[in-house]
Write an enzyme that holds these catalytic residues in place. Structure first.
Site, mmCIF file in Angstrom:
data_model
loop_
_atom_site.group_PDB
_atom_site.id
_atom_site.type_symbol
_atom_site.label_atom_id
_atom_site.label_comp_id
_atom_site.label_asym_id
_atom_site.label_seq_id
_atom_site.Cartn_x
_atom_site.Cartn_y
_atom_site.Cartn_z
ATOM 1 N N GLU A 407 0.707 -1.298 0.005
ATOM 2 C CA GLU A 407 -0.030 -0.057 0.141
ATOM 3 C C GLU A 407 0.637 1.247 0.023
ATOM 4 O O GLU A 407 0.281 2.399 -0.738
ATOM 5 C CB GLU A 407 -0.959 -0.054 1.125
ATOM 6 C CG GLU A 407 -2.134 -0.858 0.973
ATOM 7 C CD GLU A 407 -1.771 -2.529 1.303
ATOM 8 O OE1 GLU A 407 -0.666 -2.612 1.873
ATOM 9 O OE2 GLU A 407 -2.562 -3.367 1.161
ATOM 10 N N HIS A 476 -12.326 -5.640 7.775
ATOM 11 C CA HIS A 476 -13.208 -5.289 6.228
ATOM 12 C C HIS A 476 -14.297 -4.312 6.612
ATOM 13 O O HIS A 476 -15.234 -4.391 5.781
ATOM 14 C CB HIS A 476 -13.414 -6.351 5.507
ATOM 15 C CG HIS A 476 -12.375 -7.485 5.207
ATOM 16 N ND1 HIS A 476 -11.761 -8.335 5.956
ATOM 17 C CD2 HIS A 476 -11.951 -7.606 4.001
ATOM 18 C CE1 HIS A 476 -10.990 -8.842 5.583
ATOM 19 N NE2 HIS A 476 -10.819 -8.540 4.191
#
Ligand SMILES: Cc1ncc(C[n+]2csc(CCOP(=O)(O)OP(=O)(O)O)c2C)c(N)n1
Length: 674
Positions: A407, A476
């Protein structure tokens, strides 16, 4: 005795006599500037010095191998001799030392040694070790795609190779065969930590693991550096990819003026390296090859002394920094007009996910310089949520490609692409996994404009699916807006309808600042609405008044704005008239619309699914208290998430912990009764 065995003939390297002498001139100039900086520090005139002395062979040798008309460089704080050789003037170095307003690197905002010069393709850098490596990849990607044979040199010390950003960039540069030269100036220490405690094995050997050549050279031998650089530059220009160069050298002084190196280096070690001084070595070579006689040497030293004195005097007289509040954003947005009740939008009814996908296709067609990357975003998968489906097929693998699972690299390379004229859209697969990139967003993307006094911008769009309600559990489901809206320099928007998803994306891609788009996952299929045809832009900083209410206003965004509309419907049946203000833009905040809501009915309920403590709602409550208290008929209420890390996987558990329409109705009823 000077060891001249390794010194190669400059002519064999393609250097003219003049260039060899100029190398010497630049090294001496850098050394003399360095000496003067330390003297100024000791005199108490400047609080901080970071020094290049000892590294001149590596840095000047590297600079001479680059062509600043087409090549780019990302030097680090110790690279003063590099930037001097690349064309930065002594005046500019002193302007930065004195933090003057006309300092071209940062306008007096950054510490000395934070180099930047757009005119020489020297990209701005901050103080965070190793963040420059992903930027180099992004710049190199743009160069590669544009068909230029320009290359990118990115430098650091040895300690920086312990950071993840270095490894992520090495990996990606090799995967894409990017024209990057990784130059590591190994001076045996990272502040006080010796190599043995910092480096496993040999840095240059790591190149093999990343499938690129690794060169290990004597960094105090300027011709060895130039030769290695030339080899790496040629390879990169031929499209054969990156090279790692480890140049072994030494710094003569403490890490910075704030460090005392006597604590960790014995004087004999320093003295032994001084006997291998890169300037003396070149001087000796030039004398032996009869390129330098006493008179020429004296002339160079006089010329350098004059340049240093003039640079210092000019910088001394320059004006102080006078505008420390400017350049936070390249395009500051100050909303002034409150939103009026939204007019109906024409268009086919589709869901949010289809809206985002269609908008991406339209924007890709309209803007040739837009590209996107992220984990699994390319066809055939087209993203884990399918938002990028079809982009690779329609626009090519160069414009829509899978990024490695890294990321920080994803955001960091986006910064580099944005600096070189591309319009990157970086996708983070789930908000829960953006945290490794926090540094690149906070310390880099959001500060590019400010720290360069507006000479660089960062038009990077970051798309991030976020939020709960899809049984995504702890990893999530997170909401991240409280972290990111706290950052000056970053813009943060949240669409809750297909039309806004398109309009905000279109505005974001044309905005010169970094814009984070938080996409509520729960709404991907749940939110359906009209999708306007053609170019459609929603101004950043403009809330949507979805519904007007006489009794109270619910202020929300994302999934909660959708639920608030459902709640308002239920409340209406109970005789409570609730308005809904969907903020859409969290930073900048549309204060005029909030103020108008307060003035309309005196009661405000702020709703967000993120936990309440230090949540985004606190800012809205505080601003209302500060600026519109007199209009309130009740305390501003927050209906926000519980103090748990995120939602549990259990269906029952998620239902118990996530803000629901029913909960909003109850909170609104209570406020209405006040
Ligand atoms: C991410 C990060 N951690 C720690 C620091 C503090 N720091 C500044 S320089 C430095 C040492 C860097 O050593 P090296 O990369 O070998 O470069 P050198 O200074 O030796 O040239 C450290 C730990 C920082 N700036 N950034």
């Amino acid at each position: 005795m000077l060891d001249l065995d390794n010194i190669q003939e400059h002519t064999a390297l393609g250097l003219t006599d003049e260039q060899a002498i100029d190398m010497y001139r630049k090294m001496v100039l850098a050394r003399k500037i360095d000496d003067r900086m330390w003297a100024l520090n000791r005199q108490g005139r400047v609080p901080f010095v970071v020094s290049a002395s000892g590294h001149e062979g590596t840095q000047v040798g590297a600079a001479f191998a680059l062509d600043t008309s087409k090549d780019w460089s990302l030097p680090y704080y110790r690279d003063m001799a590099f930037v001097i050789a690349a064309g930065v003037s002594p005046t500019d170095i002193f302007l930065s030392l004195f933090a003057k307003g006309t300092d071209p690197a940062s306008g007096g905002r950054q510490m000395p040694g934070h180099f930047s010069e757009p005119d020489l393709n020297i990209f701005t850098h901050g103080s965070v070790i190793a963040t420059q490596f992903p930027h180099a990849c992004g710049i190199a990607y743009t160069l590669q795609q544009s068909g230029s044979d320009g290359v990118v040199m990115v430098a650091s010390g040895d300690g920086a190779t312990s950071e993840g950003d270095w490894h992520e960039a090495m990996n990606f540069a090799s995967i894409k065969k990017l024209p990057v030269i990784f130059l590591i100036e190994n001076n045996l220490y990272a502040i006080s930590t010796p190599s043995a405690e910092e480096i496993a094995g040999v840095i240059s050997d790591r190149a093999q693991g990343y499938n690129m050549p690794g060169l290990n050279i004597d960094g105090n031998d300027i011709f060895a550096v130039y030769g290695a650089m030339q080899e790496a530059v040629d390879r990169a220009r031929r499209g054969e990819g990156p090279t790692l160069i480890e140049a072994n050298t030494y710094r003569y002084y403490a890490h910075t003026s704030d460090d005392d190196d006597k604590l960790y280096r014995d004087r004999e070690e320093v003295a032994s390296w001084r006997r291998r001084d890169p300037i003396t070595r070149l001087e000796q070579y030039l004398i032996e090859t009869r390129l330098l006689d006493e008179r020429t040497e004296q002339a160079i030293h006089d010329e350098v002394a004059e340049m240093v004195a003039r640079g210092l005097a000019d910088a001394d007289e320059a004006p102080e920094l006078s505008d420390p509040f400017s350049h936070v954003y390249a395009k500051p947005i100050e909303p002034t007009v409150p939103a009026s009740l939204e007019a109906p939008i024409e268009g086919e009814t589709i869901n949010l996910i289809t809206g985002i996908n269609r908008a991406l296709h339209e924007i890709f067609a309209a803007h040739q310089d837009v590209l996107t990357f992220g984990q699994d975003i390319a066809d055939p998968k087209g993203g884990v949520f399918k938002t990028t489906k079809g982009l690779t097929t329609a626009f090519g693998a160069e414009r829509a490609f899978n990024a490695p699972l890294a990321e920080s690299l994803i955001i960091g390379m986006g910064i580099g692409m944005a600096a070189t004229g591309s319009k990157p859209i970086a996708e983070i697969q789930f908000a829960d996994f953006i945290h490794p990139a926090f540094d690149q967003i906070l310390s880099e993307a959001a500060r590019i404009s400010y720290r360069s006094a507006g000479r660089w911008t960062c038009p990077l769009v970051i798309r991030v699916p976020y939020g709960g309600g899809i049984r995504g559990a702890l990893y999530h489901s997170q909401s991240i807006e409280a972290f990111y809206t706290h950052i000056p320099g970053l813009k943060v928007v949240v669409p809750s309808t297909p039309a806004d998803a398109k309009g905000l994306l279109w505005s974001a891609i044309e905005d010169p600042d970094p814009v984070m788009i938080l996409e509520p996952k729960k709404l991907y299929r749940l939110a359906k609405g009209p999708y306007p045809v053609g170019e459609h832009k929603v101004p950043i900083g403009k809330a949507a008044l979805r519904r007007q209410g006489d009794d109270l206003t619910i202020i929300a965004y994302g999934t909660m704005a959708h639920y608030a509309m459902e709640a308002a419907e239920v409340l209406a049946q109970q005789g409570i008239s609730a308005g809904v203000l969907d903020l859409r833009s969290l930073r900048p905040l549309d204060w005029p619309s909030i103020e108008a809501a307060v003035k309309l009915n005196g009661k405000v309920l702020v709703v967000h699914e993120d936990n309440k403590f230090m949540g985004y709602g606190a800012e809205i409550v505080a601003q209302i208290n500060d600026k519109a208290f007199d209009w309130l008929d009740a305390p501003v209420r927050r209906h926000a998430g519980f103090e748990i890390p995120s939602f549990p996987y259990s269906e029952v558990g998620e239902a118990m912990t996530m803000i629901s329409t029913v909960g909003i109705v109850e909170a609104a009823q209570e406020l209405a009764r006040y």
